[in-house]
Design an enzyme around this catalytic site. Sequence first.
Site, PDB file in Angstrom:
ATOM      1  N   GLY A  34      65.882  17.452  30.100  1.00  0.00           N
ATOM      2  CA  GLY A  34      67.065  16.919  29.456  1.00  0.00           C
ATOM      3  C   GLY A  34      66.817  15.597  28.742  1.00  0.00           C
ATOM      4  O   GLY A  34      67.225  15.413  27.597  1.00  0.00           O
ATOM      5  N   ALA A 115      72.538  28.701  39.666  1.00  0.00           N
ATOM      6  CA  ALA A 115      73.993  28.796  39.631  1.00  0.00           C
ATOM      7  C   ALA A 115      74.558  28.105  38.395  1.00  0.00           C
ATOM      8  O   ALA A 115      75.403  28.667  37.687  1.00  0.00           O
ATOM      9  CB  ALA A 115      74.578  28.170  40.899  1.00  0.00           C
ATOM     10  N   ALA A 116      74.071  26.906  38.122  1.00  0.00           N
ATOM     11  CA  ALA A 116      74.584  26.173  36.970  1.00  0.00           C
ATOM     12  C   ALA A 116      74.163  26.850  35.666  1.00  0.00           C
ATOM     13  O   ALA A 116      74.943  26.921  34.713  1.00  0.00           O
ATOM     14  CB  ALA A 116      74.085  24.726  37.009  1.00  0.00           C
ATOM     15  N   CYS A 156      71.184  39.122  31.230  1.00  0.00           N
ATOM     16  CA  CYS A 156      70.837  40.497  30.835  1.00  0.00           C
ATOM     17  C   CYS A 156      69.665  41.025  31.661  1.00  0.00           C
ATOM     18  O   CYS A 156      69.536  42.219  31.890  1.00  0.00           O
ATOM     19  CB  CYS A 156      70.481  40.559  29.350  1.00  0.00           C
ATOM     20  SG  CYS A 156      71.919  40.788  28.297  1.00  0.00           S
ATOM     21  N   CYS A 168      65.512  38.519  63.034  1.00  0.00           N
ATOM     22  CA  CYS A 168      64.606  38.703  64.164  1.00  0.00           C
ATOM     23  C   CYS A 168      63.201  38.205  63.862  1.00  0.00           C
ATOM     24  O   CYS A 168      62.473  37.776  64.752  1.00  0.00           O
ATOM     25  CB  CYS A 168      64.561  40.171  64.601  1.00  0.00           C
ATOM     26  SG  CYS A 168      66.024  40.614  65.546  1.00  0.00           S
ATOM     27  N   CYS A 431      74.986  44.997  30.351  1.00  0.00           N
ATOM     28  CA  CYS A 431      74.914  43.699  31.035  1.00  0.00           C
ATOM     29  C   CYS A 431      76.309  43.345  31.546  1.00  0.00           C
ATOM     30  O   CYS A 431      77.265  43.291  30.776  1.00  0.00           O
ATOM     31  CB  CYS A 431      74.413  42.606  30.108  1.00  0.00           C
ATOM     32  SG  CYS A 431      74.539  40.963  30.840  1.00  0.00           S
ATOM     33  N   CYS A 434      77.445  39.819  29.672  1.00  0.00           N
ATOM     34  CA  CYS A 434      77.742  39.616  28.253  1.00  0.00           C
ATOM     35  C   CYS A 434      78.326  40.844  27.556  1.00  0.00           C
ATOM     36  O   CYS A 434      78.760  40.735  26.413  1.00  0.00           O
ATOM     37  CB  CYS A 434      76.529  39.078  27.501  1.00  0.00           C
ATOM     38  SG  CYS A 434      75.217  40.262  27.237  1.00  0.00           S
TER      39      CYS A 434
END
Lengths: 613, 556
Positions: A34, A115-116, A156, A168, A431, A434
């Site tokens: 970034g 996740a983001a 996708c 276990c 997908c 999308c």
Amino acid sequence: MQRRDRGIAQSLGLPLTKCVKESRVLLVGAGGIGCEVLKNLVCCGFGSLPGAASSKKPGIVAHQEAKAFVAKETASQFNPSVNIDAHHASIFDSQYNVEFFETFDLVFNALDNLAARRHVNRMCLAADVPLIESGTTGFNGQVQAIKKGVTECYDCNPKPVQKSFPICMIRSTPSQPIHCIVWAKSYLLPELFGTSEEESADVAVTEGDSADEIAKLKEEAEALKNVRRMMGKSEFAQEVFDKVFHDDIERLRSMTEMWQSRKAPKALSFDGLKAGLETDIIEHGRTLTDQDQVVWSVQDDLAVFTYALDTLSNRCLTGEKVIEFDKDDKDTLDFVASAANLRSHIFDIPLHSEWVIKQMAGNIIPAIATSNALTASLCVMEGFKILRSQLGSVGGKEEATLGGAKMVFLNSRSTERMITTQTLAPPKADCPVCSPVYAKLRLRNGEGGEATLQELVDLLKEKVGHEDFAITTEAGIIYDPDLEDNLEKPLKDYVTHGNSFITVSDEGDEAKVDLVLSTVTQSGEEAELQLLPDSIMLPFKPKKELPAETNGHAGEIRATPEVVAAPTTTSSAGAKRKREADEESESVKKRVMASKSEVHVVDDDGAILLDDD
Amino acid sequence: MAVTDADVPPPLLDIPKAKEKKYDRQLRLWGIGGQIALEETHILLINSGSGVTGVEMLKNLVLPLIHHPRLRCGVGGRSRCELLHGRCLAWQVPGSRDGHAITEPLETFITKDDVFSPYNLIVAAAPTHANILERIQTHSQTLHIPAFYFHSVGYLSSFSLLLPPAFPIVDTHPDSTATTDLRLLRPWSALSQFAKEKAEGLEDGTISAPDKAHIPWACLLLHYLEQWKQQHDGKVPNTYKEKSEFRNLVRAGDPNEENFEEAYAAVLKTLNPPTAPSAVREIFAAPETQQLDAASSAFWLIANAVAQFYAKHEQLPLPGAVPDMKAQSADYIMLQNIYKSKARDDCAEVVTSVRELEKQTGRSPKQAVDEKEVENFCKGAAHIHLVRGRPLQIAHAGQIIAFGDRAKAMASELNMPESLIGLHIAFLAWDEYVATHSTPASQAGGVGLKVPGSGADDFGIDTQRVTGIAHKIVDSLIKEAGTFVEDPEYSEVKDRVGKFCMEIVRAGGGELHNIASLTGGLLAQEVIKVITRQYIPVDNTCLFDGVASRTQVLRL
């Protein structure tokens, strides 16, 4: 023209330079990639550059919040005329709803977690804004341009799911060092200092696990909770040690049938192991913790274990309520490393140095500055191409997909092909993320924002022309022709954030494609519930070439633990087929019953467990 | 610091905690040894033009370093570099400003005698006058200091490495899938014996089901290999067809058990004769290996000893690692020990030869080869690599560049439509243009060099000039290679080269920041490989076309 712009204009040409300067760009994440992307954007003249939102995982350490501001401060020095707006908040926050995303010409993802990434991917699809997705691992990197309806989206192609181990194998029959590390990290540490194992994603009850054994393991954990009460007393370390490395092992050992094809474990005793140690055991352990590149002896492990237990207990007694594993929290690492090695010794599994254990326990991905720099540069290059494609065709030539944007791979470890490209693939027709049509649903919040599910159902019938259909939210299916219990409930019970998604799947014989509604909550005078655009014509689903119904349902809908972890993805390729699949294969079945806050998982064959009772 | 010495710094155990934490992620790529090598580096950057690429490279090198780097970044050239340089260091590593900018004008700086001696790596940015480039080249070759020369113009960039004539690498970090070496076709007695014990009762069915399910796959393969040999006059499966047949034999043993499945899957990957790869055999035959003297570096001494080992046993020393396989823990550990002990024995044999060679060459005992180094060499023997450094191709005004032994390869590369060699030639022409348009002051490095397309109305005329020079280079290259390229191919070659020329003139010497950033990243990456002596560096020219997002590496 300013001097600094001249070189840029000479390469980009005037029309694109102008477009770049006027563009609004969102950068999500201000970490390794970034910061580099931001610097490149600023130096390449992305003029008005609002919104560098540093996304962070919910509930993570605070200093990361400063990132976006620091990045802004520094980057502004490079080009003071640039207009940067820094946000430090989670990208999941409701303020970053679909309308926020719609204000941008281009979004860059520079994130470190699945996740983001998925979330931003969806938001960009919903807002129909091009996204440039990127990531690095060691010497490798990848950049992918994504545009709704034009290219494949982030989802996708299935992403590898976090590996989880059968319970276990972790609790009773470990055979590799990682099993012992997970045991120490996700069972022993939480039982003693944190929340309990049930919540860990590393461990799952699987088909192979026997019910009796699981019941026994529950008792064991209960007994450990009793030992926990002795925290602070001088004999605490010995009590814990003898409980988990002696008593529990002896119990396991007594189950002879378990050891017919495996080597039985050998229990350790605190006094036996300590014998011969001259110095103070805690002090000895403390000195050892600096030597993380050597493999400690078993007695060393005992010393480190005792020291770490003492340190963690003191932290607990001086007010820290919950201590969770963090690879950079040395005390927890000392604890996990020593406990894992002691257990490895018991099960005759090779021991490792703390340094190696750190990598395994912390899922450390090797990273270097150069890969981030390279990947960030490639991101901006793709950004130029996309912006150019938005200018329209130049000179009457037929425009390539997204201005010629490519999937770019970096492998700077290789000496032959360091940067290679691949043509961007068209979106996958099936997908789950999308292929649906995206639209917005405005909800009024605050006083009177009490639209019910019934009202949404009516709205969909009227404006979209649906007849038989199912509605799914992050919590699961909330409505279908056979599930009408929730109709009177207010919608806000299901729409927890201002920016969540509601999937509407047609269940008719000739099914239309799914409709995904991104919710936007707002206060104001408008109607309680409003669809944007006001009415929607959905196309029919493309016909499957082969009736895939004959076999492999579970595989097709990816009925893995991931489904439970991220229920939004279960709304995949049409809830109807999914439901049929469930009934036939009896794999994952999940419904939200009338009681809304508790999630009940109807667990048909024991494949997945997530019972919150 | 002479770079021919292949000494790998020993791993340090007591590295400060804060440092370790900060650099944890990269330490996992190149280890403590690599990190120390990086910290002890003194780099000289002779920057030029707008200077963005050089500064980006420095930033990428400063980032992986420590708060108090002994890195010294000398930046000669325009005064603006100093500013950029200062910014670069302040950008993300506020604490590390040990590097300093050399503000002395290049013309006086470069003429001093020992100017390069404090550095162990030199990077020069185009445009650099040919005379200065020659000077760098001479120093680099005399002192065996690696040097880099790069271009970054608009969307296009390239860089070349000038490495010492022999640049050996032991720690090449091969792909983990390539390192499994179990010697199943040449088992030694301890291994055969172990496999026999584990497979006892497999054929007559007297083995218990759990035991059968836990025979390590290596043992299964050894067992079936014995069977195969009995049926095939003592020969092992050799061709793909035979190996497939053998694979089916293994699977027939038990189609349901996981260990049989693992064995089946491992057949094609592991049943390879233990012949050394040709690159390694070339190192064995190299004059440096064959003609040792008291001053030979440890690498060549060990290479000679391993070559002796190879000649005697027709296989390399055993690496000794065993991949994970389904087995009882005790069995797996025993198997590991069998491999480890053979690897130790092999290594000990090589050490004995090394000691013998030390005596023969009269090496001083103080410089005795570290046993650890022999061990590393033996472990990676199949993957050691030797780069033969090549001189830079430097364009002088009005002179024809001699391509020597690379002419043929380069000329055939010209005919490849996808090749980026045209970009290399365009940059050579660009350099020649700069050399032709220089003044006495700019030759000495005193004032800025005139680059094509930099004036307001230069684009058309400069494109013609640079393209003209490039076409002349193409012709002389074809001539030197002794080949002939006919139309339409000839016109196509000239077209492709011409397009690159037009593009670099169009940029007018300006850098596009993200391309500069990318080139700086690639450069830093290669600098790291060269300094840490890990991974295989580019040999010797890397070309990048930003329009197509594509790199190509050519040996020029």
